[in-house]
Write an enzyme that holds these catalytic residues in place. Structure first.
Site, PDB file in Angstrom:
ATOM      1  N   PRO A  18      -0.400 -35.357  48.726  1.00  0.00           N
ATOM      2  CA  PRO A  18      -1.247 -35.893  47.833  1.00  0.00           C
ATOM      3  C   PRO A  18      -2.514 -34.799  47.643  1.00  0.00           C
ATOM      4  O   PRO A  18      -2.746 -33.974  48.409  1.00  0.00           O
ATOM      5  CB  PRO A  18      -1.885 -37.160  48.587  1.00  0.00           C
ATOM      6  CG  PRO A  18      -1.722 -36.872  49.917  1.00  0.00           C
ATOM      7  CD  PRO A  18      -0.483 -36.025  50.039  1.00  0.00           C
ATOM      8  N   GLY A  19      -3.156 -35.105  46.600  1.00  0.00           N
ATOM      9  CA  GLY A  19      -4.376 -33.953  46.064  1.00  0.00           C
ATOM     10  C   GLY A  19      -4.270 -32.743  45.732  1.00  0.00           C
ATOM     11  O   GLY A  19      -5.220 -32.105  45.467  1.00  0.00           O
ATOM     12  N   CYS A  20      -3.144 -32.522  45.354  1.00  0.00           N
ATOM     13  CA  CYS A  20      -2.686 -31.054  44.748  1.00  0.00           C
ATOM     14  C   CYS A  20      -2.693 -31.337  42.863  1.00  0.00           C
ATOM     15  O   CYS A  20      -2.444 -32.588  42.538  1.00  0.00           O
ATOM     16  CB  CYS A  20      -1.128 -30.686  45.042  1.00  0.00           C
ATOM     17  SG  CYS A  20      -1.219 -30.515  46.731  1.00  0.00           S
ATOM     18  N   ALA A  21      -3.090 -30.439  42.262  1.00  0.00           N
ATOM     19  CA  ALA A  21      -3.010 -30.585  40.776  1.00  0.00           C
ATOM     20  C   ALA A  21      -1.688 -30.613  40.250  1.00  0.00           C
ATOM     21  O   ALA A  21      -1.374 -31.309  39.354  1.00  0.00           O
ATOM     22  CB  ALA A  21      -3.953 -29.331  40.380  1.00  0.00           C
ATOM     23  N   ALA A  22      -0.935 -29.934  40.978  1.00  0.00           N
ATOM     24  CA  ALA A  22       0.537 -30.280  40.725  1.00  0.00           C
ATOM     25  C   ALA A  22       1.318 -30.963  41.849  1.00  0.00           C
ATOM     26  O   ALA A  22       1.171 -31.257  42.579  1.00  0.00           O
ATOM     27  CB  ALA A  22       1.112 -28.840  40.507  1.00  0.00           C
TER      28      ALA A  22
END
Length: 96
Positions: A8-12
């Protein structure tokens, strides 16, 4: 690419899996973004094949700062990088 491995928390979308063998942790990862794949490749080089204590003792933030990587990323991508490092450290804590 299973939901349990999603970071979680990734742009992709990023998936990170861990395997323990002979006291060392091995990581495999993938993303739907070329930039994230590059970040993943760097993190795998830094962490995969190390013991949990080596992983926990390693200062990823300092190493990545020396490379200038966080300042070259958008805030969201830098947060994603931190999320990946966090997931790797969590795996080391659980294994240690």
């Amino acid at each position: 690419r299973v939901e349990a491995n999603k970071v979680p928390g990734c742009a992709a979308q990023v998936w990170l899996a861990v395997t323990a063998a002979d006291g060392r942790l091995w990581f495999a990862a993938d993303s739907d973004s070329a930039l994230s794949k590059g970040n993943i490749a760097l993190l795998l080089k830094l962490y995969s094949g190390r013991t949990p204590s080596e992983i926990l003792a390693f200062d990823a933030r300092a190493a990545l700062d020396r490379l200038g990587l966080p300042s070259a990323l958008t805030r969201q991508r830098a947060n994603g990088l931190n999320s990946m490092v966090g997931r790797i450290r969590e795996a080391a804590l659980a294994a240690g």
